[in-house]
Scaffold this motif. Structure first.
Motif, PDB file in Angstrom:
ATOM      1  N   VAL A 194       2.560  -1.428   4.426  1.00 22.13           N
ATOM      2  CA  VAL A 194       2.097  -0.055   4.214  1.00 22.13           C
ATOM      3  C   VAL A 194       3.328   0.837   4.034  1.00 22.13           C
ATOM      4  N   ALA A 195       3.603   1.168   2.767  1.00 21.54           N
ATOM      5  CA  ALA A 195       4.827   1.916   2.433  1.00 21.54           C
ATOM      6  C   ALA A 195       4.487   3.284   1.855  1.00 21.54           C
ATOM      7  N   CYS A 196       3.398   3.881   2.370  1.00 22.77           N
ATOM      8  CA  CYS A 196       3.055   5.239   1.934  1.00 22.77           C
ATOM      9  C   CYS A 196       3.730   6.232   2.891  1.00 22.77           C
ATOM     10  N   PRO A 197       3.710   7.538   2.591  1.00 25.37           N
ATOM     11  CA  PRO A 197       4.343   8.505   3.499  1.00 25.37           C
ATOM     12  C   PRO A 197       3.746   8.415   4.907  1.00 25.37           C
ATOM     13  N   ASP A 198       4.549   8.767   5.895  1.00 18.12           N
ATOM     14  CA  ASP A 198       4.132   8.624   7.295  1.00 18.12           C
ATOM     15  C   ASP A 198       2.742   9.203   7.569  1.00 18.12           C
ATOM     16  N   ASP A 199       2.490  10.393   7.008  1.00 19.47           N
ATOM     17  CA  ASP A 199       1.225  11.068   7.302  1.00 19.47           C
ATOM     18  C   ASP A 199       0.016  10.324   6.746  1.00 19.47           C
ATOM     19  N   HIS A 202      11.963  -0.677  10.073  1.00 18.57           N
ATOM     20  CA  HIS A 202      12.558   0.557   9.528  1.00 18.57           C
ATOM     21  C   HIS A 202      13.935   0.259   8.947  1.00 18.57           C
ATOM     22  N   PRO A 203      14.038   0.211   7.620  1.00 23.52           N
ATOM     23  CA  PRO A 203      15.363   0.029   7.037  1.00 23.52           C
ATOM     24  C   PRO A 203      16.167   1.325   7.164  1.00 23.52           C
ATOM     25  N   VAL A 204      17.294   1.258   7.852  1.00 24.37           N
ATOM     26  CA  VAL A 204      18.097   2.472   8.089  1.00 24.37           C
ATOM     27  C   VAL A 204      18.968   2.710   6.849  1.00 24.37           C
ATOM     28  N   LYS A 205      18.338   3.319   5.862  1.00 28.12           N
ATOM     29  CA  LYS A 205      18.987   3.525   4.576  1.00 28.12           C
ATOM     30  C   LYS A 205      18.310   4.696   3.886  1.00 28.12           C
ATOM     31  N   SER A 206      19.060   5.410   3.057  1.00 27.01           N
ATOM     32  CA  SER A 206      18.466   6.487   2.272  1.00 27.01           C
ATOM     33  C   SER A 206      18.087   5.929   0.901  1.00 27.01           C
ATOM     34  N   PHE A 207      16.776   5.825   0.662  1.00 26.36           N
ATOM     35  CA  PHE A 207      16.280   5.215  -0.578  1.00 26.36           C
ATOM     36  C   PHE A 207      16.090   6.301  -1.642  1.00 26.36           C
ATOM     37  N   ALA A 208      17.165   6.735  -2.252  1.00 31.45           N
ATOM     38  CA  ALA A 208      17.024   7.792  -3.257  1.00 31.45           C
ATOM     39  C   ALA A 208      16.528   7.195  -4.574  1.00 31.45           C
ATOM     40  N   THR A 210      -1.514   2.527  -5.075  1.00 31.91           N
ATOM     41  CA  THR A 210      -0.937   3.859  -4.837  1.00 31.91           C
ATOM     42  C   THR A 210      -2.040   4.894  -5.077  1.00 31.91           C
ATOM     43  N   ARG A 211      -1.669   6.178  -5.081  1.00 37.27           N
ATOM     44  CA  ARG A 211      -2.709   7.196  -5.274  1.00 37.27           C
ATOM     45  C   ARG A 211      -3.225   7.187  -6.695  1.00 37.27           C
ATOM     46  N   SER A 212      -2.365   6.838  -7.645  1.00 36.73           N
ATOM     47  CA  SER A 212      -2.826   6.823  -9.034  1.00 36.73           C
ATOM     48  C   SER A 212      -2.506   5.466  -9.654  1.00 36.73           C
ATOM     49  N   LEU A 213      -3.413   5.023 -10.510  1.00 34.30           N
ATOM     50  CA  LEU A 213      -3.230   3.718 -11.145  1.00 34.30           C
ATOM     51  C   LEU A 213      -1.946   3.707 -11.991  1.00 34.30           C
ATOM     52  N   SER A 214      -1.623   4.870 -12.579  1.00 36.40           N
ATOM     53  CA  SER A 214      -0.422   4.898 -13.437  1.00 36.40           C
ATOM     54  C   SER A 214       0.841   4.640 -12.611  1.00 36.40           C
ATOM     55  N   SER A 215       0.906   5.184 -11.400  1.00 36.12           N
ATOM     56  CA  SER A 215       2.122   4.934 -10.609  1.00 36.12           C
ATOM     57  C   SER A 215       2.123   3.500 -10.073  1.00 36.12           C
ATOM     58  N   ALA A 216       0.932   2.924  -9.828  1.00 36.57           N
ATOM     59  CA  ALA A 216       0.887   1.510  -9.411  1.00 36.57           C
ATOM     60  C   ALA A 216       1.360   0.613 -10.566  1.00 36.57           C
ATOM     61  N   HIS A 257       4.260  -1.245   8.787  1.00 36.51           N
ATOM     62  CA  HIS A 257       4.719  -0.077   8.037  1.00 36.51           C
ATOM     63  C   HIS A 257       6.235   0.045   8.149  1.00 36.51           C
ATOM     64  N   LEU A 258       6.790   0.980   7.379  1.00 37.95           N
ATOM     65  CA  LEU A 258       8.259   1.041   7.264  1.00 37.95           C
ATOM     66  C   LEU A 258       8.844   2.345   7.775  1.00 37.95           C
ATOM     67  N   SER A 259       8.030   3.109   8.499  1.00 34.52           N
ATOM     68  CA  SER A 259       8.489   4.408   8.984  1.00 34.52           C
ATOM     69  C   SER A 259       9.492   4.266  10.132  1.00 34.52           C
ATOM     70  N   ILE A 314       0.877  -1.184   0.000  1.00 35.10           N
ATOM     71  CA  ILE A 314       0.000   0.000   0.000  1.00 35.10           C
ATOM     72  C   ILE A 314       0.906   1.224   0.000  1.00 35.10           C
ATOM     73  N   GLY A 315       0.959   1.924  -1.137  1.00 35.17           N
ATOM     74  CA  GLY A 315       1.924   3.016  -1.292  1.00 35.17           C
ATOM     75  C   GLY A 315       3.213   2.393  -1.783  1.00 35.17           C
ATOM     76  N   CYS A 316       3.575   2.676  -3.022  1.00 30.75           N
ATOM     77  CA  CYS A 316       4.731   1.955  -3.580  1.00 30.75           C
ATOM     78  C   CYS A 316       5.672   2.938  -4.276  1.00 30.75           C
ATOM     79  N   GLY A 317       6.367   3.723  -3.442  1.00 32.70           N
ATOM     80  CA  GLY A 317       7.349   4.674  -3.969  1.00 32.70           C
ATOM     81  C   GLY A 317       8.744   4.071  -3.856  1.00 32.70           C
ATOM     82  N   ALA A 318       9.693   4.896  -3.387  1.00 34.41           N
ATOM     83  CA  ALA A 318      11.098   4.461  -3.345  1.00 34.41           C
ATOM     84  C   ALA A 318      11.279   3.181  -2.524  1.00 34.41           C
ATOM     85  N   VAL A 319      10.724   3.159  -1.325  1.00 37.74           N
ATOM     86  CA  VAL A 319      10.936   2.007  -0.438  1.00 37.74           C
ATOM     87  C   VAL A 319      10.088   0.803  -0.874  1.00 37.74           C
ATOM     88  N   GLY A 320       8.811   1.055  -1.187  1.00 37.86           N
ATOM     89  CA  GLY A 320       7.924  -0.037  -1.599  1.00 37.86           C
ATOM     90  C   GLY A 320       8.452  -0.773  -2.823  1.00 37.86           C
TER      91      GLY A 320
END
Ligand SMILES: NC(=O)c1ccc[n+]([C@@H]2O[C@H](COP(=O)([O-])OP(=O)(O)OC[C@H]3O[C@@H](n4cnc5c(N)ncnc54)[C@H](OP(=O)(O)O)[C@@H]3O)[C@@H](O)[C@H]2O)c1
Length: 289
Positions: free
Chosen positions: A66-71, A118-124, A33-39, A94-96, A7-13
């Motif tokens: 659940v890998a969406c932003p914390d908020d 919480h993976p202690v890594k910068s997922f750029a 995700t919020r939009s079907l295109s990004s999913a 969740h991964l926060s 749920i929420g699939c950006g850098a970390v997901g």
């Protein structure tokens, strides 16, 4: 094999989803995700997963990651619960790094096992992160059953698991901010002091590099107390007093940093045991005034 959805699939997901899929650790079902295109883009990147536009379209699975932003975590969990996807057989995680698993309370109230990892890594860049995730430390807290499942899954993709006390998760997270983000800010503070001393910024960076790298190496080889050198390690109150005066007249913010970190350095100096007690007592007084 356990099934999971993201749920929420950006850098970390994307990174974690692809690694779990490629390792055959669990079977990916849906990506929301919020939009079907990004999913769709996330499914392409992972090489698996069905893009889904709404919570009502999700399948029931063993684990919701659940890998969406914390908020957005609390609202997403609420939606999962309202869609009837959560019961005693479900694990929700969740991964926060900043929030504990208590934000998943609505799922726990329905009998689900909840945890955070919480993976202690910068997922750029996910394309890079899939290649260098192995060896990443992953802080975990939550229900024992959920922790066990996450330790198994994240272990399968090369994560190194350690436990966090959920009561102090925000303090724990501030630790990473201090050693990563504030280290950068501290380098900038040091650069400004060098520049005031007539050293061009580019030269100052060259001068600092071996000093900083050597100090970091010493910390990881010998520990913080033994790595401490300089006036506070020697108990040289005269130098500390003059530097405080000089910084006060140059930049009051730098003086504040010097003072605040000086208190921590003083504790380390006492542990190290190199300096004489009267010198350290004088430094304590200087730092306090
Ligand atoms: N980035 C890091 O370095 C890092 C490191 C460790 C832990 N984390 C944690 O990992 C989690 C994800 O961070 P991230 O950096 O991967 O975030 P991100 O790259 O911004 O991706 C967030 C994803 O969540 C989706 N999303 C946003 N609001 C949503 C909602 N209301 N419902 C469903 N999906 C929603 C976005 O959808 P769209 O694609 O449609 O925009 C996007 O796919 C956070 O809890 C963060 O604290 C991040």
């Amino acid at each position: 094999m356990k099934t999971f959805s993201i749920i929420g699939c950006g850098a970390v997901g994307k990174t974690v989803g692809r690694l779990l899929h490629e390792a055959g650790a669990a079977a990916l079902r849906d990506i929301l995700t919020r939009s079907l295109s990004s999913a769709r883009a996330a499914a392409d990147f992972i090489g698996a997963g069905r893009p889904v536009a709404e919570f009502g379209g999700l399948e029931r699975v063993d684990l919701y990651l659940v890998a969406c932003p914390d908020d957005a975590i609390a609202a997403s969990v609420g939606e999962l619960c309202r869609a009837g996807l959560v019961d005693r057989g479900t694990t929700v995680c969740h991964l926060s790094g900043a929030l504990a698993s208590d934000v998943l309370e609505p799922a726990a109230a329905l009998g689900a096992r909840v945890a955070s990892v919480h993976p202690v890594k910068s997922f750029a860049d996910p394309a890079v992160c899939v290649g260098d995730f192995a060896g990443t430390w992953c802080g975990i807290e939550g229900d024992p059953g959920a922790r066990e499942l996450l330790a198994e899954l994240f272990g399968a993709i090369g994560g190194k698991i350690f436990e966090i006390d959920p009561r102090f998760k925000t303090v724990y997270h501030a630790g990473s901010v201090l050693v990563c983000n504030y280290l950068t800010a501290l380098m900038e503070a040091g650069l400004r002091a060098y520049q005031k001393g007539g050293v061009p910024r580019e030269t100052a960076l060259l001068v600092m590099e071996p000093l900083v790298r050597g100090t970091v190496d010493n910390i990881f080889r010998a520990g913080t107390a033994r790595a401490l050198t300089g006036p506070i390690a020697r108990g040289d109150a005269g130098v500390v007093g003059r530097q405080l005066d000089a910084l006060e007249s140059f930049d009051a913010e730098l003086a504040l940093i010097y003072r605040a970190l000086g208190h921590v350095a003083l504790q380390l100096s006492r542990q190290k045991g190199q300096a004489q007690a009267p010198g350290l007592a004088a430094i304590e007084e200087l730092l306090a005034t």
